[in-house]
Design an enzyme around this catalytic site. Structure first.
Site, PDB file in Angstrom:
ATOM      1  N   TRP A 102     -38.275   0.914  -7.184  1.00 53.19           N
ATOM      2  CA  TRP A 102     -39.708   0.656  -7.060  1.00 53.19           C
ATOM      3  C   TRP A 102     -40.336   0.283  -8.394  1.00 53.19           C
ATOM      4  O   TRP A 102     -41.161  -0.632  -8.455  1.00 53.19           O
ATOM      5  CB  TRP A 102     -40.433   1.839  -6.424  1.00 53.19           C
ATOM      6  N   ASP A 176     -47.005   5.334 -10.050  1.00 54.93           N
ATOM      7  CA  ASP A 176     -46.848   5.075  -8.608  1.00 54.93           C
ATOM      8  C   ASP A 176     -46.327   6.378  -8.009  1.00 54.93           C
ATOM      9  O   ASP A 176     -45.164   6.731  -8.187  1.00 54.93           O
ATOM     10  CB  ASP A 176     -45.851   3.924  -8.410  1.00 54.93           C
ATOM     11  N   LYS A 200     -46.026   7.969   3.383  1.00 55.95           N
ATOM     12  CA  LYS A 200     -44.914   8.870   3.076  1.00 55.95           C
ATOM     13  C   LYS A 200     -45.363  10.323   3.226  1.00 55.95           C
ATOM     14  O   LYS A 200     -44.731  11.102   3.909  1.00 55.95           O
ATOM     15  CB  LYS A 200     -44.405   8.624   1.646  1.00 55.95           C
TER      16      LYS A 200
END
Ligand SMILES: *Cc1c(COP(=O)(O)O)cnc(C)c1O
Length: 373
Positions: A102, A176, A200
């Site tokens: 990511w 993040d 999530k």
């Protein structure tokens, strides 16, 4: 009702059953309004109350200081990979700490808007560990430093955020935190901006959370779309355009669930953090003791939320891998397949996963090993 299966999906992920039941009860008529939340004007008093309550509960849970703004946006983590540089880079230098898929993706996207430098790259220092902050090559002129505080695919988590000032860097830290938001406290003294998709650990897909220090508003590049300019969104209380109303509503119910959550004599975020620690310890201990399964991440940076695991050595055959997934599904253990880029298996054990769910997985790992080991 019989027990629901245990869902180990990385995202969109399991939600607390209590919350789903409340959503079902309120689906056709929210609090006597005669409307579903889906049917309400985002500017009506009902929805404004829902949204303000969600924001206040989130601020309380995460102890967000008053000089930070909470923004409810859209576009997910991937859109933020562009929106952050559009707002904070001033078209200049930005430094990235790459610890997995990511953060690598974030750096790649930022190259369209800024001069990107990779200050550290976990893949170069031997797999499965976060390079020590002292080794990061931060540039003096950087506008911000980006890292992914929990790498969902690789299973690496920062258990402490770096103190950039101690590293001689005045730039704000951008994190993040998509896949571990609300699983533990955040040290806001070390953060300039945090972003994450909701799907999530917060609620349904469609909502993106941005928490940004007030002094970082108003720096957007002229090409930044108005709907993505943090200052515009903040001034409009996240209602510059129609926000993802239903996702905000469900997220708000999850915040209330977290506030009343009790575990180990604690309540709220401290309680959920303790349960997350206990779940992760249970699962990693089982993997470390296994002759058939293994996790390959260095102990000090193993994620509490996402646990990738693999079949060891000679056991690592496509047939055994498939047998594992099939048997797991038969035992109501769902979505344990690893991300396609790394293979293997992965158990995502977010806030909504119970200790019973992890016990069921560990029992299955042991049973599978007895039969196939
Ligand atoms: C899932 C995830 C993303 C991508 O989120 P989208 O909502 O699909 O854009 C970004 N970063 C992290 C850490 C993630 O886990």
């Amino acid at each position: 009702m019989t027990r629901r299966p245990f869902n180990f999906s990385a995202g969109p992920a399991a939600l607390p059953e209590e919350v789903l039941q409340q959503v079902a009860r309120e689906m056709l008529d929210w609090h006597g309004s005669g409307m579903s939340v889906m049917e309400m004007s985002h500017r009506g008093k009902e929805f404004i109350a829902i949204c303000e309550q969600a924001e206040a509960d989130l601020r309380e849970l995460l102890a967000v200081p008053s000089h930070f703004r909470i923004l409810f946006m859209q576009g997910g983590g991937l859109a933020e990979n562009a929106i952050v540089p559009l707002n904070l880079s001033r078209g200049g230098q930005v430094d990235f700490v790459v610890t997995g898929s990511w953060s690598r993706k974030s750096a790649q996207e930022a190259r369209r808007y800024a001069d990107v430098h990779i200050a550290a790259d976990a893949s170069l220092s031997g797999a499965g560990a976060i390079p020590s902050p002292a080794s990061w090559t931060l540039r003096p002129g950087t506008s911000y430093v980006h890292l992914c505080s929990n790498e969902t695919i690789d299973g690496l988590e920062f258990h402490a955020l770096p103190d950039l000032r101690a590293l001689g860097c005045d730039a704000p830290l951008v994190i993040d935190f998509s896949s571990h938001v609300l699983s533990r406290p955040v040290d806001w003294s070390r953060v300039g901006l945090a972003f994450g998709g909701a799907q999530k650990n917060i609620g349904p897909a469609g909502l993106t959370l941005v928490i940004v220090r007030e002094d970082l508003l108003g720096r957007a590049l002229p090409i930044c779309p108005s709907a993505f300019d943090y200052k515009t969104v903040a001034e409009a209380q996240s209602m510059y355009n129609t926000p993802p109303t239903f996702s905000i509503y469900v997220a708000g119910l999850v915040f209330q669930w977290l506030k009343r959550f009790e575990y180990g004599g604690q309540r709220g975020l401290a309680a959920i953090e303790q349960r997350n620690l206990d779940k992760a310890t249970l699962l990693y201990d089982a993997l470390d003791r296994s002759a058939v399964f293994e996790n390959r991440v260095a102990r000090e940076c193993r994620s509490r939320m996402n646990v990738p695991f693999f079949l060891r050595g000679a056991h690592d055959t496509p047939a055994l891998h498939q047998a594992f997934l099939d048997e797991a599904r038969d035992r109501q253990l769902l979505q344990l397949k690893g991300h396609k880029s790394v293979g293997g298996m992965r158990a995502s054990i977010y806030n909504a996963m119970s200790l019973d769910g992890v016990h069921a997985l560990v029992d299955f790992l042991k049973d599978f090993e007895t039969r196939h080991g």
